[in-house]
Motif scaffolding. Sequence first.
Motif, PDB file in Angstrom:
ATOM      1  N   THR A   6       0.836  -1.198   0.000  1.00 38.92           N
ATOM      2  CA  THR A   6       0.000   0.000   0.000  1.00 38.92           C
ATOM      3  C   THR A   6       0.873   1.250   0.000  1.00 38.92           C
ATOM      4  N   GLU A   7       2.038   1.161   0.619  1.00 37.91           N
ATOM      5  CA  GLU A   7       2.966   2.301   0.672  1.00 37.91           C
ATOM      6  C   GLU A   7       3.479   2.707  -0.695  1.00 37.91           C
ATOM      7  N   ASN A   8       3.371   1.820  -1.703  1.00 44.27           N
ATOM      8  CA  ASN A   8       3.749   2.240  -3.055  1.00 44.27           C
ATOM      9  C   ASN A   8       2.953   3.475  -3.472  1.00 44.27           C
ATOM     10  N   TYR A   9       1.767   3.596  -2.922  1.00 38.15           N
ATOM     11  CA  TYR A   9       0.918   4.765  -3.207  1.00 38.15           C
ATOM     12  C   TYR A   9       1.033   5.823  -2.121  1.00 38.15           C
ATOM     13  N   THR A  10       0.964   5.417  -0.856  1.00 36.09           N
ATOM     14  CA  THR A  10       0.924   6.427   0.207  1.00 36.09           C
ATOM     15  C   THR A  10       2.252   7.165   0.366  1.00 36.09           C
ATOM     16  N   GLU A  11       3.342   6.579  -0.104  1.00 30.96           N
ATOM     17  CA  GLU A  11       4.621   7.287  -0.051  1.00 30.96           C
ATOM     18  C   GLU A  11       4.744   8.320  -1.164  1.00 30.96           C
ATOM     19  N   GLN A  12       3.746   8.368  -2.047  1.00 31.79           N
ATOM     20  CA  GLN A  12       3.738   9.334  -3.153  1.00 31.79           C
ATOM     21  C   GLN A  12       2.554  10.296  -3.026  1.00 31.79           C
ATOM     22  N   LEU A  13       2.205  10.634  -1.798  1.00 28.01           N
ATOM     23  CA  LEU A  13       1.023  11.479  -1.583  1.00 28.01           C
ATOM     24  C   LEU A  13       1.243  12.947  -1.934  1.00 28.01           C
ATOM     25  N   GLY A  14       2.486  13.389  -1.969  1.00 23.70           N
ATOM     26  CA  GLY A  14       2.757  14.795  -2.254  1.00 23.70           C
ATOM     27  C   GLY A  14       2.084  15.313  -3.515  1.00 23.70           C
ATOM     28  N   PRO A  15       2.340  14.707  -4.668  1.00 28.75           N
ATOM     29  CA  PRO A  15       1.705  15.170  -5.900  1.00 28.75           C
ATOM     30  C   PRO A  15       0.183  15.021  -5.881  1.00 28.75           C
ATOM     31  N   VAL A  16      -0.305  13.974  -5.213  1.00 31.85           N
ATOM     32  CA  VAL A  16      -1.752  13.765  -5.131  1.00 31.85           C
ATOM     33  C   VAL A  16      -2.416  14.929  -4.395  1.00 31.85           C
ATOM     34  N   LEU A  17      -1.834  15.316  -3.262  1.00 31.49           N
ATOM     35  CA  LEU A  17      -2.393  16.409  -2.474  1.00 31.49           C
ATOM     36  C   LEU A  17      -2.213  17.749  -3.184  1.00 31.49           C
ATOM     37  N   GLU A  18      -1.098  17.890  -3.873  1.00 28.73           N
ATOM     38  CA  GLU A  18      -0.824  19.147  -4.578  1.00 28.73           C
ATOM     39  C   GLU A  18      -1.789  19.377  -5.734  1.00 28.73           C
ATOM     40  N   HIS A  19      -2.046  18.315  -6.491  1.00 23.80           N
ATOM     41  CA  HIS A  19      -2.868  18.448  -7.693  1.00 23.80           C
ATOM     42  C   HIS A  19      -4.315  18.011  -7.501  1.00 23.80           C
ATOM     43  N   GLY A  20      -4.607  17.417  -6.325  1.00 24.34           N
ATOM     44  CA  GLY A  20      -5.977  16.998  -6.051  1.00 24.34           C
ATOM     45  C   GLY A  20      -6.441  15.842  -6.904  1.00 24.34           C
ATOM     46  N   ALA A  21      -5.494  14.999  -7.323  1.00 28.16           N
ATOM     47  CA  ALA A  21      -5.868  13.899  -8.219  1.00 28.16           C
ATOM     48  C   ALA A  21      -4.917  12.719  -8.085  1.00 28.16           C
ATOM     49  N   VAL A  22      -5.478  11.532  -8.168  1.00 32.79           N
ATOM     50  CA  VAL A  22      -4.721  10.300  -8.330  1.00 32.79           C
ATOM     51  C   VAL A  22      -4.748   9.996  -9.816  1.00 32.79           C
ATOM     52  N   VAL A  23      -3.615  10.172 -10.470  1.00 34.90           N
ATOM     53  CA  VAL A  23      -3.532  10.014 -11.926  1.00 34.90           C
ATOM     54  C   VAL A  23      -2.908   8.662 -12.238  1.00 34.90           C
ATOM     55  N   ALA A  24      -3.582   7.863 -13.050  1.00 40.77           N
ATOM     56  CA  ALA A  24      -3.088   6.530 -13.383  1.00 40.77           C
ATOM     57  C   ALA A  24      -3.736   6.072 -14.683  1.00 40.77           C
ATOM     58  N   SER A  25      -3.334   4.894 -15.142  1.00 37.23           N
ATOM     59  CA  SER A  25      -3.901   4.338 -16.366  1.00 37.23           C
ATOM     60  C   SER A  25      -4.380   2.909 -16.146  1.00 37.23           C
ATOM     61  N   ALA A  26      -4.775   2.611 -14.902  1.00 38.09           N
ATOM     62  CA  ALA A  26      -5.186   1.250 -14.534  1.00 38.09           C
ATOM     63  C   ALA A  26      -6.684   1.028 -14.648  1.00 38.09           C
ATOM     64  N   GLY A  27      -7.420   2.032 -15.102  1.00 39.61           N
ATOM     65  CA  GLY A  27      -8.864   1.887 -15.251  1.00 39.61           C
ATOM     66  C   GLY A  27      -9.538   1.537 -13.937  1.00 39.61           C
ATOM     67  N   GLU A  28     -10.427   0.543 -14.002  1.00 43.13           N
ATOM     68  CA  GLU A  28     -11.159   0.104 -12.808  1.00 43.13           C
ATOM     69  C   GLU A  28     -10.500  -1.096 -12.142  1.00 43.13           C
ATOM     70  N   GLY A  29      -9.243  -1.375 -12.541  1.00 49.13           N
ATOM     71  CA  GLY A  29      -8.524  -2.502 -11.954  1.00 49.13           C
ATOM     72  C   GLY A  29      -8.403  -2.377 -10.442  1.00 49.13           C
ATOM     73  N   ARG A  30      -8.333  -3.506  -9.776  1.00 51.63           N
ATOM     74  CA  ARG A  30      -8.289  -3.529  -8.313  1.00 51.63           C
ATOM     75  C   ARG A  30      -6.947  -4.072  -7.829  1.00 51.63           C
ATOM     76  N   ILE A  31      -6.561  -3.642  -6.634  1.00 53.88           N
ATOM     77  CA  ILE A  31      -5.248  -3.953  -6.074  1.00 53.88           C
ATOM     78  C   ILE A  31      -5.438  -4.543  -4.676  1.00 53.88           C
ATOM     79  N   ALA A  32      -5.010  -5.760  -4.501  1.00 56.46           N
ATOM     80  CA  ALA A  32      -5.121  -6.408  -3.184  1.00 56.46           C
ATOM     81  C   ALA A  32      -3.821  -6.159  -2.414  1.00 56.46           C
TER      82      ALA A  32
END
Length: 287
Positions: free
Chosen positions: A143-169
Amino acid sequence: MSIVVTGATGRLGRLVVERLLETGVPAAGIAAVVRDKEKAADLAARGVELRLADYDDPATLTGVFRAGDRVLLVSGNEVGRRVPQHTAVIAAARAAGVAQLAYTGVLGGPEADFELAEEHKATERAILDSGLPHTFLRNGWYTENYTEQLGPVLEHGAVVASAGEGRIASASRADYAAAAAAVLTGDGHLGRAYELSGDTAWSLAEYAAEVAKHSGKDIVHRNVPAETHLEILTGAGVPAPFAAILVDVDRAIERGLLARGDGDLARLIGRSTTPLAETVAAALAHR
């Protein structure tokens, strides 16, 4: 005989050593393989044995392992260099006659058909060819693969990706460390391959909603074409070869390859895996 953790000053390796200590393994029975003893000074102060070696220098691995050791090979983090690095460790472990070589691979093992998995699959083949008593810890996404990259998410107000509706366990890095510690200290794990993943798979839209909930900010999920995603990553300074690997991972997520939930992780650690919300809340609290 010692329990030996390679890459012991890395984010996963250090957590494995901590977990071993927490569960009552004597410090004198743990060996930490590190490149820089200064970075492991705190472990040495607690009685953990330090063994100096470098994955990139096979000569330094001579004598690092001892007959009967239980060894955790934490995969290197330098994509493109891991096969020769891991092969050198495997050769040293075989020469020493270790009792167990556990390896942190990737969810799906030989069935994982995305680029980031190739070096892990090659390493598993090398371990099998070596004849060493082994355990494969096929780790899913942290999960930290994402939470360790929160800076840009908070700055831009968006989680940008190309995974569509794919799910991550996913699960927390500490969950995977606890599983590794269980395998290194328990019996019945030789010759086993564990598919390790979180109990609940989530989408990136759900991740964005969790970040919004815990940060109090407006955060949206913005799915973009793979080509656009690649441009965004390289524009942000990610080297083009690695950016291409990250985009390929999103394709794998979209195809459901990181949504697998076999329950192996929860069984090994004896509890439910850490929920997404908990890791998000902790990451935001420490910003």
